[in-house]
Write a protein that holds these residues in place. Structure first.
Motif: not given
Length: 396
Positions: A1-8, A14-17, A293-299, A304-311
């Protein structure tokens, strides 16, 4: 069975921005729109929105196709299309109410803004306009991207099935349709306002399904984006080079350069960069921007866990309501700036609109997180499902 990938979380961030930038750009006469990223290159936030939506579709629907088959996947997609269709209708009606208040109560001239004027067919012939809107042939300002998304979601199961069966041949088919759109730019759905859609489905499906393809490749684990300095340098060279080109061809660029050097400046801005048909230079710019963006911002970047980023991440996670409310606020903001163009009005429209969208995202995210424990304790998960933490709920 395929497993669902963890959310990036980078996708939602980036979509929020992009959604906040879309709001700023949609406000007519907004001075802040002159300094958004779209002014420094041929692509803008629309590509970000469509590409990440395609990526999310693969994560949400790919496991359904693998576990339950094409019919189940298509039913899920059509169910989502119904939600998007209803959201499109609701957004149009609420926006029309805002326009009616601005024109008939605020005494603003409808013809002074294309945002307001796009609702004229609805006021002139309500029944006819509403009937055409139901079949996506009358789309007032800013609603064509949602109509485009409806078509792309409906077609997504077929692309996923084709990719599972034929691999990269499915991607080649998508590219072929893109090339057809470049050769025949007139192949556009009609629109009661402005004659045709602002987004060619034949062209824009390419960036959507490129996002889908990337998600499928990443999920397979067979290919990863190389963290190469040369690749990053090439991507940044394209982004910076096009920014300089666009700036040099602008009136401001010519004003800043001595008259004797004007012969060295480009006479026209970047060619082959039309938005409606997603011109090749526009697509190249976006792909370079996405790569950088993918190379400059590691997963796993700590910020990414800061309050502004979470918002901002919450904004992207709940992109459909945020986008729809943003359209209504942009129409209202246009009316406010038409009534008064002072700095206070500009600040009120932009800061107030962004604050409302962020608060909406925060409220929706808190509601979502409150529901997660209840789902986790409701009973054991089915064998074909992944854990709640790793599941990728459908977005946008």
């Amino acid at each position: 069975m395929q497993q669902r990938q963890a959310r990036d979380v980078r996708l939602d961030l980036f979509k929020g921005v992009a959604l906040l930038i879309i709001f700023i750009n949609h406000v007519g006469g907004n001075p802040l729109a002159k300094v958004t990223p779209g002014r420094f290159g041929p692509s803008d936030s629309a590509e970000i929105f469509v590409f990440i939506s395609g990526y999310a579709i693969a994560l949400a629907y790919g496991p359904v196709l693998a576990e339950r088959g094409f019919a189940a996947c298509q039913r899920k997609a059509l169910g989502r299309c119904r939600q998007l269709w209803a959201a499109n209708i609701a957004t149009m009606l609420v926006s029309a109410l805002v326009v009616a208040l601005a024109v008939y109560v605020g005494d603003l001239p409808m013809e002074a803004s294309n945002r307001l004027e796009s609702f004229a067919p609805l006021f002139d012939s309500p029944v006819v306009a509403m009937a055409w809107h139901l079949v996506l042939i009358y789309l007032p300002f800013a609603l064509d991207i949602l109509a485009l998304y409806i078509l792309l979601v409906a077609a997504a199961p077929l692309f996923l099935w084709s990719y599972a069966r034929f691999g990269m041949a499915a991607v080649a088919g998508s590219v072929a349709l893109y090339l057809l759109a470049q050769g025949a730019p007139g192949l556009m759905p009609p629109n009661l306002w402005e004659g045709s859609w602002n987004f060619s489905p034949l062209a824009w499906q390419c960036v959507f399904f490129l996002g889908t393809s990337l998600a499928l490749v990443v999920r397979s684990g067979k290919v990863t984006l190389p963290r190469s300095r040369w690749l990053l340098a090439a991507a940044l060279a394209v982004v910076v080079g096009m920014a300089l080109w666009k700036g040099a061809a602008s009136d401001l660029g010519r004003a800043l350069v001595p008259a004797g050097l004007h012969g060295w400046l480009p006479e026209q801005t970047i060619p082959w960069a039309d938005k409606d048909t997603l011109g090749p230079m526009r697509l190249l710019h976006f792909l370079a921007l996405a790569c950088a963006a993918a190379l400059l911002v590691p997963r796993d970047a700590a910020w990414l866990r800061s309050a502004p980023a979470r918002l901002l991440t919450a904004c992207g996670r709940h992109s459909l309501p945020v986008f729809c409310v943003g359209v209504v606020l942009s129409i209202a903001g246009t009316a406010v700036l038409m009534a008064g163009k002072g700095a206070s009005a500009v600040l009120a429209v932009n800061l107030g609109g962004i604050a409302l969208l962020l608060v909406l995202a925060l409220v929706l995210e808190r509601r979502r997180t409150r529901r997660l424990p209840a789902k986790a304790t409701a009973g054991p998960a089915s064998p074909s499902s992944s854990s709640t933490a790793a599941a990728v709920p459908e977005t946008s």
